[in-house]
Design a protein around this motif. Sequence first.
Motif, PDB file in Angstrom:
ATOM      1  N   ASP A  20       1.713  11.964 -20.361  1.00  0.00           N
ATOM      2  CA  ASP A  20       1.846  10.579 -19.904  1.00  0.00           C
ATOM      3  C   ASP A  20       3.310  10.228 -19.652  1.00  0.00           C
ATOM      4  O   ASP A  20       4.203  10.692 -20.367  1.00  0.00           O
ATOM      5  CB  ASP A  20       1.276   9.614 -20.950  1.00  0.00           C
ATOM      6  CG  ASP A  20      -0.248   9.663 -21.028  1.00  0.00           C
ATOM      7  OD1 ASP A  20      -0.861  10.249 -20.121  1.00  0.00           O
ATOM      8  OD2 ASP A  20      -0.805   9.126 -22.000  1.00  0.00           O
ATOM      9  N   VAL A  21       3.527   9.383 -18.647  1.00  0.00           N
ATOM     10  CA  VAL A  21       4.891   8.995 -18.282  1.00  0.00           C
ATOM     11  C   VAL A  21       4.964   7.468 -18.239  1.00  0.00           C
ATOM     12  O   VAL A  21       4.381   6.836 -17.357  1.00  0.00           O
ATOM     13  CB  VAL A  21       5.283   9.580 -16.901  1.00  0.00           C
ATOM     14  CG1 VAL A  21       6.731   9.229 -16.579  1.00  0.00           C
ATOM     15  CG2 VAL A  21       5.081  11.092 -16.871  1.00  0.00           C
ATOM     16  N   SER A  22       5.634   6.873 -19.207  1.00  0.00           N
ATOM     17  CA  SER A  22       5.778   5.418 -19.245  1.00  0.00           C
ATOM     18  C   SER A  22       7.193   5.043 -18.817  1.00  0.00           C
ATOM     19  O   SER A  22       8.166   5.607 -19.308  1.00  0.00           O
ATOM     20  CB  SER A  22       5.476   4.888 -20.642  1.00  0.00           C
ATOM     21  OG  SER A  22       6.188   5.605 -21.632  1.00  0.00           O
ATOM     22  N   VAL A  23       7.283   4.091 -17.883  1.00  0.00           N
ATOM     23  CA  VAL A  23       8.588   3.751 -17.308  1.00  0.00           C
ATOM     24  C   VAL A  23       8.813   2.241 -17.351  1.00  0.00           C
ATOM     25  O   VAL A  23       8.087   1.476 -16.710  1.00  0.00           O
ATOM     26  CB  VAL A  23       8.702   4.228 -15.836  1.00  0.00           C
ATOM     27  CG1 VAL A  23      10.108   3.965 -15.308  1.00  0.00           C
ATOM     28  CG2 VAL A  23       8.342   5.700 -15.709  1.00  0.00           C
ATOM     29  N   LYS A  24       9.816   1.823 -18.094  1.00  0.00           N
ATOM     30  CA  LYS A  24      10.220   0.418 -18.106  1.00  0.00           C
ATOM     31  C   LYS A  24      11.128   0.168 -16.907  1.00  0.00           C
ATOM     32  O   LYS A  24      12.069   0.928 -16.664  1.00  0.00           O
ATOM     33  CB  LYS A  24      10.980   0.123 -19.414  1.00  0.00           C
ATOM     34  CG  LYS A  24      11.722  -1.191 -19.443  1.00  0.00           C
ATOM     35  CD  LYS A  24      10.821  -2.347 -19.762  1.00  0.00           C
ATOM     36  CE  LYS A  24      11.650  -3.633 -19.946  1.00  0.00           C
ATOM     37  NZ  LYS A  24      10.797  -4.773 -20.277  1.00  0.00           N
ATOM     38  N   VAL A  25      10.846  -0.910 -16.175  1.00  0.00           N
ATOM     39  CA  VAL A  25      11.675  -1.268 -15.027  1.00  0.00           C
ATOM     40  C   VAL A  25      12.584  -2.424 -15.429  1.00  0.00           C
ATOM     41  O   VAL A  25      12.098  -3.502 -15.756  1.00  0.00           O
ATOM     42  CB  VAL A  25      10.793  -1.645 -13.814  1.00  0.00           C
ATOM     43  CG1 VAL A  25      11.656  -2.057 -12.631  1.00  0.00           C
ATOM     44  CG2 VAL A  25       9.885  -0.482 -13.433  1.00  0.00           C
ATOM     45  N   GLY A  26      13.875  -2.194 -15.455  1.00  0.00           N
ATOM     46  CA  GLY A  26      14.845  -3.232 -15.809  1.00  0.00           C
ATOM     47  C   GLY A  26      15.206  -3.217 -17.286  1.00  0.00           C
ATOM     48  O   GLY A  26      14.862  -2.292 -18.025  1.00  0.00           O
ATOM     49  N   ASP A  27      15.914  -4.294 -17.702  1.00  0.00           N
ATOM     50  CA  ASP A  27      16.425  -4.382 -19.071  1.00  0.00           C
ATOM     51  C   ASP A  27      15.353  -4.827 -20.050  1.00  0.00           C
ATOM     52  O   ASP A  27      14.290  -5.276 -19.654  1.00  0.00           O
ATOM     53  CB  ASP A  27      17.573  -5.403 -19.123  1.00  0.00           C
ATOM     54  CG  ASP A  27      18.730  -4.987 -18.231  1.00  0.00           C
ATOM     55  OD1 ASP A  27      18.927  -3.760 -18.065  1.00  0.00           O
ATOM     56  OD2 ASP A  27      19.408  -5.879 -17.707  1.00  0.00           O
ATOM     57  N   GLY A  28      15.687  -4.762 -21.335  1.00  0.00           N
ATOM     58  CA  GLY A  28      14.816  -5.304 -22.372  1.00  0.00           C
ATOM     59  C   GLY A  28      14.255  -4.228 -23.277  1.00  0.00           C
ATOM     60  O   GLY A  28      14.150  -3.061 -22.901  1.00  0.00           O
ATOM     61  N   GLU A  29      13.896  -4.668 -24.481  1.00  0.00           N
ATOM     62  CA  GLU A  29      13.272  -3.787 -25.472  1.00  0.00           C
ATOM     63  C   GLU A  29      12.008  -3.177 -24.893  1.00  0.00           C
ATOM     64  O   GLU A  29      11.259  -3.850 -24.182  1.00  0.00           O
ATOM     65  CB  GLU A  29      12.878  -4.622 -26.694  1.00  0.00           C
ATOM     66  CG  GLU A  29      14.019  -4.950 -27.618  1.00  0.00           C
ATOM     67  CD  GLU A  29      14.338  -3.775 -28.522  1.00  0.00           C
ATOM     68  OE1 GLU A  29      13.456  -3.391 -29.312  1.00  0.00           O
ATOM     69  OE2 GLU A  29      15.454  -3.254 -28.408  1.00  0.00           O
ATOM     70  N   THR A  30      11.748  -1.922 -25.220  1.00  0.00           N
ATOM     71  CA  THR A  30      10.523  -1.312 -24.715  1.00  0.00           C
ATOM     72  C   THR A  30      10.108  -0.107 -25.538  1.00  0.00           C
ATOM     73  O   THR A  30      10.935   0.533 -26.188  1.00  0.00           O
ATOM     74  CB  THR A  30      10.681  -0.885 -23.239  1.00  0.00           C
ATOM     75  OG1 THR A  30       9.416  -0.425 -22.759  1.00  0.00           O
ATOM     76  CG2 THR A  30      11.700   0.235 -23.088  1.00  0.00           C
ATOM     77  N   ALA A  31       8.810   0.189 -25.477  1.00  0.00           N
ATOM     78  CA  ALA A  31       8.285   1.393 -26.093  1.00  0.00           C
ATOM     79  C   ALA A  31       8.142   2.498 -25.056  1.00  0.00           C
ATOM     80  O   ALA A  31       7.704   3.597 -25.381  1.00  0.00           O
ATOM     81  CB  ALA A  31       6.924   1.105 -26.738  1.00  0.00           C
ATOM     82  N   ALA A  32       8.492   2.189 -23.793  1.00  0.00           N
ATOM     83  CA  ALA A  32       8.365   3.198 -22.735  1.00  0.00           C
ATOM     84  C   ALA A  32       9.341   4.344 -22.976  1.00  0.00           C
ATOM     85  O   ALA A  32      10.409   4.157 -23.545  1.00  0.00           O
ATOM     86  CB  ALA A  32       8.623   2.569 -21.365  1.00  0.00           C
ATOM     87  N   ARG A  33       8.965   5.549 -22.491  1.00  0.00           N
ATOM     88  CA  ARG A  33       9.820   6.731 -22.709  1.00  0.00           C
ATOM     89  C   ARG A  33      10.983   6.776 -21.724  1.00  0.00           C
ATOM     90  O   ARG A  33      12.011   7.371 -21.999  1.00  0.00           O
ATOM     91  CB  ARG A  33       8.987   8.013 -22.552  1.00  0.00           C
ATOM     92  CG  ARG A  33       8.120   8.341 -23.760  1.00  0.00           C
ATOM     93  CD  ARG A  33       7.144   9.461 -23.436  1.00  0.00           C
ATOM     94  NE  ARG A  33       7.826  10.700 -23.049  1.00  0.00           N
ATOM     95  CZ  ARG A  33       7.285  11.635 -22.266  1.00  0.00           C
ATOM     96  NH1 ARG A  33       6.067  11.478 -21.801  1.00  0.00           N
ATOM     97  NH2 ARG A  33       7.944  12.725 -21.960  1.00  0.00           N
TER      98      ARG A  33
END
Length: 252
Positions: A218-231
């Motif tokens: 699985d590939v999780s991608v956060k777009v932009g700033d901020g706290e995240t659990a994405a890899r």
Amino acid sequence: MIPADLRAALELFAGLPRVLVATDYDGVTAPIVSDPAAAHPLPGTVEALVALAALPGVTVAVVSGRDRATLDRLSGVEEPIVTVGSHGAEWAEGFESPLDAAALARRDAVLAGLEEIAARHPGAAVERKPLGAALHVRNVADAADADGALEQARRGPASVPGVHATEGKAVLELTVTDASKGRALTLIRDRVGAQAVLYLGDDVTDEKAFAVLESAGDVSVKVGDGETAARFRVRGPEDARAVFEDLAALRA
Ligand SMILES: [Mg+2]
């Protein structure tokens, strides 16, 4: 610009027999604009998604907090791309679980409660949703006033049993079901038998999607700033478009 570690993950992902490519709408495929009704996809992004959806073994889905009719109209995407509205609650076949009388009563109460709060805070707006309502404070001039409106909503309508609150950027969304983007992704993954899921999202609501992406590929991608659990993380919609274009090229 795609980071090297993300690029490597995309290469592995592209080689799997069956994959699900899924994305949020606002802030990922469409840049954030002050008028939500004018949030259109970046040129080239939908074209890349269409190219992906045409490849064997690839399912493409757009999962948004917007109601599905608006999502379809603004995005312009069509079958075979799957669109899911209302944070995972609204599907092509209709609602995943229709609201019973008690839930309908909760939805009306939520709407009335938020409208009362909005009336006391100039610039605040209430958006009706099939499964609840959202309080938007983006256009409230004073930041303290905007925070106050959200706090009143949290303590009031959001605290009613059976009401689920989702925090976003300058918005508090209340629904009367426990549908989520995470549950939506799991449902599509199971339905199509995908070995791995790619998901891109920019907002707090997308964390529920990132949270279910636990398989090795699985590939999780956060777009932009901020706290995240994405890899992984990219900067904005231009980079998101590059991810879809790269993946389509790798897969082809
Ligand atoms: Mg978004």
